[in-house]
Design an enzyme around this catalytic site. Structure first.
Site: not given
Ligand code: CTP
Length: 412
Positions: A307, A211
């Protein structure tokens, strides 16, 4: 403006690397510092005083016997300059000046100021590698360190004399970070791990899914914690910013590597700030050879990544965790849902699309900070620098509250 209100006294001696400190003056001033320059006679021959005067916006002081040509200083310029400085940096420092400083000599304005100042002193020796390695120079460096100066280690590479080795003055950007670190309070407030940058998920040996995260927000946050007296380290995916040495970084590429590095770092941290843009999915299989245009494979099968934030937030006796949520719809409602789902202690919510001048690549963005108890900072369009400062304050007050709760017998 990390150096706003800071007064930096730069002593330049007659090494070939003197030219690099011109850029340093410009960088320091761009970040708000007031810079005054002292040149030895050798430095004046090497680099000249005109450019230093133009860049610093002050007359350059050189001769102890001629009063500095500034109404702010009298004939006891060495004492006034010594008192004026918040930090004295001598860069480059030649073997000759090093020997004088180690011996406590006081024959030039620079050596006098070095003796008289109570400000932190940074000395950056720079010379030919054989000279730097010589017993006398090494002895003088040790002596200065014993006397309380901080020695800036010379870097290695091609030297002006044509040889290659250790003796180069670090680049102006690195010197700027060294000044910032030395001016920040001793790192006694706690240990924070800033996780920043993007991840890259390999498709085959030459292709990745990634990204556009630049790592700028993570860097801003790291700076705010360091300026507040925290010890900062990082888990860093690929990014577009130069990461400072005062925040030692474990470099990773994929989300799985980031997960492993974060779990390890979280064990010793007081706080983990998850500012990285982690890929939510990765290819199920990484092809061993480059996938050919003629290949039968026309689609990629993806599997979910862990996550990382949720995993660290669920660690028993784990660190305080901060997540980020970039949302383009109903900011608070979505952030509240994300905070609950991830189980973190604080969530920075931001909407890059709100406001005319706010957003991607801009200094201002709509942001707020949320805790499970509600909004800690209400969302509004403000600078990203303010965001970083507010986040440090929110972490510190949460930590203070949890420390007083746990000393009263409560949880985390
Ligand atoms: N994050 C993480 N691990 C992942 C994805 C995200 O630790 N696999 C963390 C990011 O660093 C950030 C937070 O979670 O601090 C939110 O990330 P975001 O991309 O906004 O959330 P998503 O889990 O991808 O949720 P959505 O797709 O519903 O927005």
């Amino acid at each position: 403006m990390r150096f706003q209100g800071k007064r930096i006294l730069l002593g330049v001696t007659g090494g070939i690397a003197a030219y690099k400190t011109l850029s340093l003056v410009r960088l320091l001033r761009a970040e708000g510092a007031d810079v005054r320059v002292l040149l030895t006679h050798g430095a004046e021959i090497m680099a000249g005083r005109g450019a230093f005067e133009a860049l610093s916006g002050h007359p350059v002081a050189e001769n102890v016997f001629a009063p500095v040509e500034s109404p702010e200083f009298s004939s006891v310029a060495h004492i006034e300059l010594a008192r004026w400085a918040d930090l004295l940096l001598i860069a480059p420092c030649t073997a000759h000046t090093l020997a004088k400083l180690a011996a406590g000599e006081a024959d030039t304005l620079l050596t006098l100021v070095y003796l008289a100042t109570k400000a932190p002193r940074l000395v950056a020796p720079s010379m030919n590698c054989a000279m730097l390695g010589s017993p006398a120079v090494q002895r003088n460096i040790r002596r200065l360190a014993e006397d309380g100066a901080t020695i800036v280690e010379a870097s290695s590479g091609e030297l002006a004399c044509g040889e290659s080795g250790k003796g180069r003055l670090p680049e102006p950007e690195e010197l700027l970070e060294i000044c910032f670190d030395r001016l920040s309070p001793a790192p006694t407030r706690g240990e924070v791990v800033v996780v920043a940058g993007r991840t890259e998920e390999a498709v085959d040996p030459v292709r990745v899914i990634t990204n556009r995260s630049s790592g700028k927000t993570g860097l801003e946050i790291a700076r705010a914690f360091r300026a507040a007296g925290w010890s900062v380290s990082a888990v860093l995916g690929p990014c577009d910013v130069a990461w400072p040495a005062w925040a030692p970084a474990t470099r990773v590429r994929s989300a799985l590597e980031m997960e492993a590095a974060c779990k390890k770092a979280a064990k010793r941290a007081d706080c983990v700030v998850m500012a990285a843009a982690v890929a939510d999915f990765r290819p199920e299989r990484v092809a061993e050879q480059k996938i050919k245009r003629s290949s039968a494979m026309k689609s990629l099968k993806l599997v979910p990544n862990p996550d990382v934030l949720a995993e660290i937030s669920s660690m028993k006796k784990g660190p305080l965790t901060v997540g980020f949520a970039l949302e383009t719809g109903d900011l608070v409602a979505r952030a509240r849902e994300k905070l609950a789902r991830k189980g973190c202690d604080l969530l920075v919510m931001n909407n890059p699309l709100n406001g005319d001048e706010a957003g991607f690549g801009k200094d201002r963005v709509e942001w707020g900070i949320l805790s499970p108890a509600g909004a800690v900072v209400e969302p509004k369009t403000r600078s990203k620098e303010e965001l970083a400062g507010a986040l440090v304050r929110a972490v510190e007050s949460l930590r203070a509250a949890s420390t007083s709760r746990s000393s009263a017998g409560g949880a985390r």
